[in-house]
Design an enzyme around this catalytic site. Structure first.
Site, mmCIF file in Angstrom:
data_model
loop_
_atom_site.group_PDB
_atom_site.id
_atom_site.type_symbol
_atom_site.label_atom_id
_atom_site.label_comp_id
_atom_site.label_asym_id
_atom_site.label_seq_id
_atom_site.Cartn_x
_atom_site.Cartn_y
_atom_site.Cartn_z
ATOM 1 N N SER A 218 0.829 -1.208 0.000
ATOM 2 C CA SER A 218 0.000 0.000 0.000
ATOM 3 C C SER A 218 0.860 1.253 0.000
ATOM 4 O O SER A 218 1.959 1.271 0.566
ATOM 5 C CB SER A 218 -0.864 -0.017 1.263
ATOM 6 O OG SER A 218 -1.419 1.255 1.511
ATOM 7 N N TYR B 23 -1.784 -1.605 11.028
ATOM 8 C CA TYR B 23 -2.104 -2.033 9.661
ATOM 9 C C TYR B 23 -0.961 -1.654 8.715
ATOM 10 O O TYR B 23 -0.441 -2.487 7.972
ATOM 11 C CB TYR B 23 -3.417 -1.396 9.188
ATOM 12 C CG TYR B 23 -3.540 -1.352 7.689
ATOM 13 C CD1 TYR B 23 -3.880 -2.491 6.974
ATOM 14 C CD2 TYR B 23 -3.267 -0.180 6.977
ATOM 15 C CE1 TYR B 23 -3.945 -2.467 5.597
ATOM 16 C CE2 TYR B 23 -3.331 -0.150 5.598
ATOM 17 C CZ TYR B 23 -3.665 -1.293 4.905
ATOM 18 O OH TYR B 23 -3.722 -1.271 3.539
ATOM 19 N N LYS C 276 2.164 -3.939 6.474
ATOM 20 C CA LYS C 276 2.550 -3.833 5.051
ATOM 21 C C LYS C 276 4.071 -3.667 4.943
ATOM 22 O O LYS C 276 4.712 -4.280 4.089
ATOM 23 C CB LYS C 276 1.844 -2.649 4.388
ATOM 24 C CG LYS C 276 0.334 -2.811 4.283
ATOM 25 C CD LYS C 276 -0.056 -3.948 3.364
ATOM 26 C CE LYS C 276 -1.549 -4.157 3.251
ATOM 27 N NZ LYS C 276 -1.918 -5.444 2.686
HETATM 28 C C1 UD1 Z 1 -6.782 4.422 3.739
HETATM 29 C C2 UD1 Z 1 -5.707 4.065 4.710
HETATM 30 C C3 UD1 Z 1 -4.616 3.345 3.963
HETATM 31 C C4 UD1 Z 1 -5.183 2.118 3.304
HETATM 32 C C5 UD1 Z 1 -6.352 2.476 2.417
HETATM 33 C C6 UD1 Z 1 -7.038 1.202 1.982
HETATM 34 C C7 UD1 Z 1 -5.706 5.801 6.465
HETATM 35 C C8 UD1 Z 1 -4.959 6.912 7.083
HETATM 36 N N1 UD1 Z 1 -5.180 5.249 5.366
HETATM 37 O O1 UD1 Z 1 -6.246 5.346 2.800
HETATM 38 O O2 UD1 Z 1 -3.615 2.990 4.862
HETATM 39 O O3 UD1 Z 1 -4.194 1.471 2.556
HETATM 40 O O4 UD1 Z 1 -7.301 3.266 3.116
HETATM 41 O O5 UD1 Z 1 -8.071 1.473 1.119
HETATM 42 O O6 UD1 Z 1 -6.767 5.422 6.910
HETATM 43 N N2 UD1 Z 1 -12.389 10.949 3.763
HETATM 44 C C9 UD1 Z 1 -13.370 11.837 4.135
HETATM 45 N N3 UD1 Z 1 -14.533 11.325 4.636
HETATM 46 C C10 UD1 Z 1 -14.765 9.996 4.788
HETATM 47 C C11 UD1 Z 1 -13.751 9.089 4.390
HETATM 48 C C12 UD1 Z 1 -12.573 9.607 3.888
HETATM 49 O O7 UD1 Z 1 -13.208 13.047 4.028
HETATM 50 O O8 UD1 Z 1 -15.831 9.607 5.260
HETATM 51 C C13 UD1 Z 1 -11.138 11.479 3.186
HETATM 52 C C14 UD1 Z 1 -9.906 11.132 3.989
HETATM 53 O O9 UD1 Z 1 -9.658 12.110 4.962
HETATM 54 C C15 UD1 Z 1 -8.836 11.086 2.903
HETATM 55 C C16 UD1 Z 1 -9.586 10.636 1.646
HETATM 56 O O10 UD1 Z 1 -10.959 10.873 1.925
HETATM 57 O O11 UD1 Z 1 -8.332 12.356 2.690
HETATM 58 C C17 UD1 Z 1 -9.412 9.176 1.321
HETATM 59 O O12 UD1 Z 1 -9.699 8.411 2.484
HETATM 60 P P1 UD1 Z 1 -9.758 6.820 2.465
HETATM 61 O O13 UD1 Z 1 -10.662 6.379 1.384
HETATM 62 O O14 UD1 Z 1 -10.072 6.362 3.849
HETATM 63 O O15 UD1 Z 1 -8.294 6.393 2.035
HETATM 64 P P2 UD1 Z 1 -6.875 6.769 2.690
HETATM 65 O O16 UD1 Z 1 -7.035 7.357 4.026
HETATM 66 O O17 UD1 Z 1 -6.117 7.538 1.690
#
Ligand code: UD1
Length: 342
Positions: free
Chosen positions: A128, A153, A157
């Site tokens: 990842s 997690y 990795k």
């Molecule tokens: C996350 C994990 C990453 C993992 C991946 C798997 C974290 C910090 N990272 O990536 O380790 O490999 O998922 O798919 O959790 N967001 C919102 N509202 C929401 C959900 C997300 O604003 O309800 C934003 C988050 O702040 C982020 C972006 O959307 O900026 C993407 O979030 P997400 O889909 O959870 O992925 P990552 O955090 O990048």
């Protein structure tokens, strides 16, 4: 047996496992899928079979169960394993690290041990972009130093990458590729397979589709005070079908003996940063639906921005992300809608 060979896919019933199985079979490989259905169900395997128009080999096996896994090695001939089977909820891993270390590492050690014992040469590990943490330079290349993991997690990795590197170094006839995925989203265009989060989704796109479907009232956008163009985080959203094809390219590279070193790492992303707000807006426009949203505080552990330099994968794997983001978001919505028709 197919001329191209057979691939064992652990975690085969999951989001990435199902799409990769479809892509492998379409590319001419035979696949043995295994899964313990801890985060999926038989309908995922049925979806794969519907798309392919034929049965696939599936066994309900927990990769943590060495004895059961050994049976899979005894029953099936394959040269390559793609190891997806793992837990992936960041917050849960912080709350219960042992659950994560045990599941993600024991299953992996079993796979590696049996690959060595049965002289099966190729291991493709599902890593990842989380390994880059809050990188100092963007976009990240495979040479960008990894940062200390901020969650168990993420640490699993990093540890798994290192274990694979060491095995490739130590054991003759043992080869490894780690693919570092950015943010996989979307669904197969048939809407027969897709992401199936249990409970409240942690990831952005499932939360968006569930909000659009009225299952969630409102999407919370975690922070708009980052040092980015619109203040929300930047990520590299990679279409799941494109991601699946990257696995086929990596398997092709392994089985055709084209690897330049025994252990290789590739970023798998689009190379294009997209903000959270932009993704929500694009989803609304592409699908003609509203996604009620509000800005809330930052989520602990989020990095402001990360996206891939994909040069290495483009050149060495001959692979490139192709799908248009709007099509990907339409596929994600079609999948969500299909779930509620059943
Ligand atoms: C996350 C994990 C990453 C993992 C991946 C798997 C974290 C910090 N990272 O990536 O380790 O490999 O998922 O798919 O959790 N967001 C919102 N509202 C929401 C959900 C997300 O604003 O309800 C934003 C988050 O702040 C982020 C972006 O959307 O900026 C993407 O979030 P997400 O889909 O959870 O992925 P990552 O955090 O990048």
């Amino acid at each position: 047996m197919s001329k191209k060979g057979t691939v064992l896919v652990s975690g085969g019933a999951g989001f990435i496992g199902t799409h990769t199985t479809v892509a492998l079979v379409e590319a001419g490989y035979d696949v043995v899928m295994i899964d313990n259905f801890s985060n999926s169900g038989p309908s995922a395997v049925e979806g794969v079979e519907k798309i392919l128009g034929r049965k696939v080999t599936f066994e309900e096996v927990d990769t943590c169960d060495e004895k059961a896994l050994r049976g899979v090695f005894e029953r099936h001939q394959f040269d390559t394993v793609i190891h997806f089977a793992a837990y992936k909820a960041v917050g849960e891993s912080v709350a219960d690290p042992l659950k994560y270390y045990r599941n993600n590492l024991v299953s992996y050690m079993n796979i590696l041990k049996l690959m060595k014992e049965f002289k099966r040469p190729n291991v493709l590990f599902s890593s990842s972009a989380t390994v880059y943490g809050d990188a100092e330079t963007l976009p990240v290349t495979e040479q960008t130093p990894r940062q200390e993991a901020t969650s168990p997690y993420g640490n699993t990795k990093q540890i798994a990458e290192d274990i694979l590197r060491d095995c490739c170094k130590a054991y003759p006839g043992f080869y490894g590729i780690a693919l570092r995925y950015f943010n996989p989203i979307g669904a197969h265009p048939s809407a027969l397979i897709g992401e199936l989060p249990r409970g409240v989704p942690n990831n952005l796109v499932p939360f968006i589709t569930q909000t659009a479907a009225g299952i969630r009232e409102c999407l919370s956008i975690f922070g708009n005070d980052y040092n980015t163009p619109d203040g929300t985080c930047l990520r590299d959203y990679i279409d799941i079908v494109d991601l699946a094809k990257a696995h086929v390219a990596a398997v092709d590279r392994m089985v055709s003996g084209k690897m330049e070193t025994k252990y290789e790492i590739f970023n798998v992303g689009t190379g294009k940063p997209v903000s959270v707000l932009e993704l929500v807006t694009r989803f609304e426009k592409a699908n003609g639906v509203k996604v009620p949203h509000k800005i809330v505080g930052r989520r602990a552990g989020d990095v402001p921005a990360v996206w891939a330099d994909t040069t290495l994968a483009n050149e060495k794997l001959g692979w490139k992300a192709e799908r248009d983001l709007d099509d990907t978001l339409r596929a994600a919505w079609a999948w969500e809608q299909n779930l509620h028709k059943k």
